[in-house]
Design an enzyme around this catalytic site. Structure first.
Site, short mmCIF file in Angstrom:
data_model
loop_
_atom_site.label_atom_id
_atom_site.label_comp_id
_atom_site.label_asym_id
_atom_site.label_seq_id
_atom_site.Cartn_x
_atom_site.Cartn_y
_atom_site.Cartn_z
N ARG A 105 0.84 -1.20 0.00
CA ARG A 105 0.00 0.00 0.00
C ARG A 105 0.88 1.25 0.00
NH1 ARG A 105 -2.46 -0.10 6.20
NH2 ARG A 105 -0.48 -0.40 7.23
N ASN A 143 -5.13 7.40 4.29
CA ASN A 143 -4.84 6.65 5.52
C ASN A 143 -3.38 6.85 5.89
OD1 ASN A 143 -5.94 4.38 7.41
ND2 ASN A 143 -3.89 3.70 6.83
N GLU A 144 -3.16 7.42 7.06
CA GLU A 144 -1.80 7.55 7.63
C GLU A 144 -0.78 8.09 6.63
OE1 GLU A 144 -0.80 3.75 9.37
OE2 GLU A 144 -1.80 4.29 11.22
N GLU A 316 -7.55 4.35 15.48
CA GLU A 316 -7.21 2.92 15.55
C GLU A 316 -6.54 2.67 16.90
OE1 GLU A 316 -4.83 1.73 12.20
OE2 GLU A 316 -6.13 2.74 10.78
N TRP A 324 3.36 -6.20 13.32
CA TRP A 324 4.43 -5.48 12.61
C TRP A 324 5.62 -5.07 13.47
CZ3 TRP A 324 4.40 -0.95 15.26
CH2 TRP A 324 3.17 -0.48 15.75
N GLU A 364 -2.05 -8.88 7.27
CA GLU A 364 -2.31 -8.65 8.70
C GLU A 364 -3.06 -9.80 9.36
OE1 GLU A 364 -3.92 -4.66 8.88
OE2 GLU A 364 -1.95 -3.81 8.42
N GLN A 365 -2.90 -11.02 8.84
CA GLN A 365 -3.63 -12.15 9.42
C GLN A 365 -3.19 -12.46 10.85
OE1 GLN A 365 -2.16 -16.08 7.56
NE2 GLN A 365 -2.08 -14.61 5.91
N MET A 366 -2.00 -11.99 11.27
CA MET A 366 -1.56 -12.21 12.65
C MET A 366 -1.91 -11.03 13.57
SD MET A 366 -0.39 -15.17 12.37
CE MET A 366 0.41 -15.46 13.95
C1 GAL Z 1 -2.13 1.08 10.89
C2 GAL Z 1 -2.94 1.14 9.60
C3 GAL Z 1 -3.97 0.02 9.54
C4 GAL Z 1 -3.35 -1.28 9.94
C5 GAL Z 1 -2.77 -1.15 11.31
C6 GAL Z 1 -2.16 -2.42 11.84
O1 GAL Z 1 -0.91 1.72 10.75
O2 GAL Z 1 -3.59 2.36 9.46
O3 GAL Z 1 -4.48 -0.05 8.23
O4 GAL Z 1 -2.38 -1.61 9.01
O5 GAL Z 1 -1.75 -0.19 11.28
O6 GAL Z 1 -1.65 -2.26 13.14
#
Ligand code: GAL
Length: 647
Positions: A105, A143-144, A316, A324, A364-366
């Protein structure tokens, strides 16, 4: 307005038949906001100019009819694959001149004009279709911004844009040569068209060159966001618009971007950030591995309250392990609720959790959600329900804001200056400001963060201006509105706007304090220079020549002044260890007439309207009785992850 709870949801990830059940469970859990759409471009417009609205119309109707208010994201952080066929040069380019390819992305360049137009086009189409939909209660742009290091790009588009930006700024190439000091190393240019981007030079490029490139790059984020806002506004004049910013991102000026928006929001991942974005030793990281740093989130809450000019959300909120960070532990039981309270205590309108259900597929499955992939509740859901129940107990007209006694001026441009010329390994503007912020929080204080163009400081008893590299916006004059104590330094006023040492020497403000910093030194991390009566100088020290009316309040054992004072203005000429910062902040609080308390490790307080919220980030139960003269709380002791309120 009483704070509310939200959640991030991706209807395009789940069968349509599941949406109504999901929505009903959200509402039953006390959730009233849902954010959707921010990555859904390929489902909305699968091929250029053909649109698939049925699913989004339906999702909005189902969620809205369940009673949820919707934040609709513009999907521009994830341009579909076909976009690259149209504009193969729209990708950002990294500092090694490598394109940042499709397959994840944020694969776009802020300087790319045609992509900016495509973004405007999709925003207009969305606003036209949903602008007067009663369920859409907020827009989110993109987004971000800057996530995955995407503000600076070394593309052809950036180069062309930078050259025109320079030509507009300087008009005359000799003016640029003069401002940058290009006589040094024979770097003079004959034409704006000769200027390259500052990456891949043999050794370091001219710092003024870097600084202007950073200014240019930041301005592109602002222009891009403004284009989206204007596009939405053409069809929807009234629904408020926000963006979701991130933790410890300083590559673009958030205050400038925030000017066009109605509110700010940020994405808060306390456990990920502890591992990923914080200078702290292993002992600290172990002690807080399931709770997160006790000050990092608070700092950003204060920062984004300022960016949103009082209106802000957590868009969020971490619900469980993320995917991550270098290590991804699960939160201590109770922290998902506590993090919500920390945000609310700082004035958040909404705390929205990321994400509703854990995705069983893709990157992001984890990453945990409020539900497991099999739709059973994950541990976080219970705590979200508890937060909703906590909030239900407060009256509708609960006061949610109160000006803090202390202000810290935060300046994004200073962060770029520090990055360009740190003058020591790991020296960093954010780290400096954060250290001073932490020292104040440990004294039980609530803090406001202010942009550098703040004009009125009269509400504050103490104002800090750490590391503001060059004076701007009449800030020197405006600081005089503070009747309490003012603290400048370190490095405040040490550069001109062109990135040179100011003629009258740092801190370049004789109208505030008569003092010259004559030279500075950075120190190895294992060096500590003791102060008289406790604490040490570390990392950085400035040698100062005080004027006649200037008093020394703190000095090193080797006889150099560290903290100087003239009237209500103070200058700190060193970075300090924890003890010395505590001494300094206490001294300043005394001068500003602010009472303080020494909090035990992990206990933090925050003024929430008329109440004080106490939060325990430590792994021990904390006896609150010793602090009852400072604040009387509704419980005698606070268990780990506990939250208490003043009576
Ligand atoms: C943020 C992002 C989300 C998702 C999330 C995972 O940085 O806006 O889309 O990736 O992290 O922690």
């Amino acid at each position: 307005m009483k704070p509310e709870i939200g959640v991030c949801y991706y209807p395009e990830h789940w069968p349509e038949a599941q949406w109504a059940t999901d929505a009903a469970l959200m509402v039953a859990s006390g959730i009233s906001w849902v954010r959707i759409g921010e990555f859904a471009w390929s489902r909305i417009e699968p091929t250029p100019d053909t649109f698939n609205w049925a699913w989004l119309d339906k999702a909005i109707a189902v969620l809205g009819q369940a009673g949820l208010k919707i934040v609709l994201g513009t999907p521009t952080a994830t341009p579909p694959r076909w976009m690259l066929k149209k504009y193969p040069d729209m990708l950002a380019v990294d500092a090694n001149d490598q394109p940042r390819k499709f397959g994840s992305r944020r694969h776009y360049d802020f300087s790319h004009q045609a992509y900016r137009e495509e973004s405007v086009r999709i925003c207009e189409i969305l606003a036209k279709r949903y602008g007067d939909n009663p369920h859409i209660a907020f827009w989110q742009t993109d987004n971000e911004y800057s996530c995955h290091d995407t503000t600076l790009s070394y593309s052809a588009a950036a180069l062309a844009g930078f050259r025109s930006w320079l030509a507009e700024r300087y008009e005359d190439i000799d003016a640029l040569n003069q401002a940058w000091g290009n006589i040094f190393w024979s770097m003079d240019y004959a034409d704006f068209a000769d200027i390259e981007l500052p990456n891949l030079t043999v050794t370091e490029a001219n710092p003024s060159h870097w600084h202007d490139f950073r200014r240019y790059s930041s301005a592109q984020v602002q222009v891009y966001n403004t284009a989206q806002v204007n596009a939405i506004r053409r069809y929807d004049a009234s629904t408020p618009i926000l963006h979701n910013y991130m933790g410890r991102i300083t590559d673009f000026d958030h205050f400038a971007v925030g000017q066009d928006l109605d509110a700010a929001s940020w994405d808060s991942y306390p456990l990920g950030f502890l591992e990923d974005r914080l200078e702290a030793d292993a002992e600290w990281k172990q002690a807080f591995m399931r709770q997160g740093d006790p000050d990092f989130q608070a700092f950003h809450h204060d920062l984004y309250r300022a960016v949103g000019r009082g209106r802000w959300w957590v868009m969020e909120q971490q619900p469980g392990p993320v995917n991550w960070a270098p290590y991804n532990p699960a939160p201590l039981k109770g922290m998902v609720r506590l993090w919500g309270w920390e945000a609310i205590a700082h004035g958040a309108e909404v705390v929205s959790y990321f994400r509703w259900r854990q995705a069983p597929f893709a990157q992001e499955q984890m990453h945990a959600g409020l539900l497991r992939p099999d739709s059973e509740p994950a541990p976080a859901l219970t705590e979200v329900k508890q937060l909703a129940a906590d909030l239900a107990a407060f009256p509708e007209d609960t006061k949610t804001h109160q000006t803090a006694p202390v202000a810290i001026v935060f300046d994004y441009e200073s962060a770029w200056t520090w990055d360009t010329q740190p003058q020591g390994k790991h020296f960093d503007y954010f780290a400096l400001v954060f250290e001073q912020y932490r020292a104040l929080r440990k004294l039980g204080l609530s803090i406001d963060i202010c942009p550098p163009d703040t004009e009125d400081f009269s509400a504050y008893q103490l104002v800090l201006v750490p590391g503001l590299m060059h004076w701007k916006h009449e800030l020197k004059a405006h600081l005089k509105t503070c009747a309490g104590a003012v603290l400048l330094g370190t490095r405040t006023g040490s550069k001109s706007a062109d990135f040179s040492i100011p003629q009258q020497m740092p801190p370049d403000c004789p109208e505030l304090i008569e003092l010259k910093v004559t030279h500075v030194e950075s120190l190895r991390p294992d060096v500590a220079i003791p102060l008289e009566n406790g604490g040490s100088v570390c990392h950085w020290r400035e040698y100062m020549e005080p004027g006649a009316g200037v008093k020394t309040l703190l000095a090193t054992e080797d006889g150099e002044p560290v903290l100087l004072q003239q009237g209500n203005v103070h200058y700190l000429g060193a970075q300090l260890d924890e003890t010395a910062y505590r001494r300094t902040m206490k001294l300043l609080c005394e001068q500003g007439g602010i009472s303080t308390v020494d909090l035990p490790k992990g206990l933090r307080l925050r003024q929430w309207g008329d109440k004080v919220v106490a939060m325990n980030y430590s792994l021990d139960t904390i006896d609150l009785r010793p602090f009852k003269d400072f604040v009387e709380l509704d419980v005698a002791e606070l268990p780990p992850a506990g939250v208490a309120f003043s009576l």
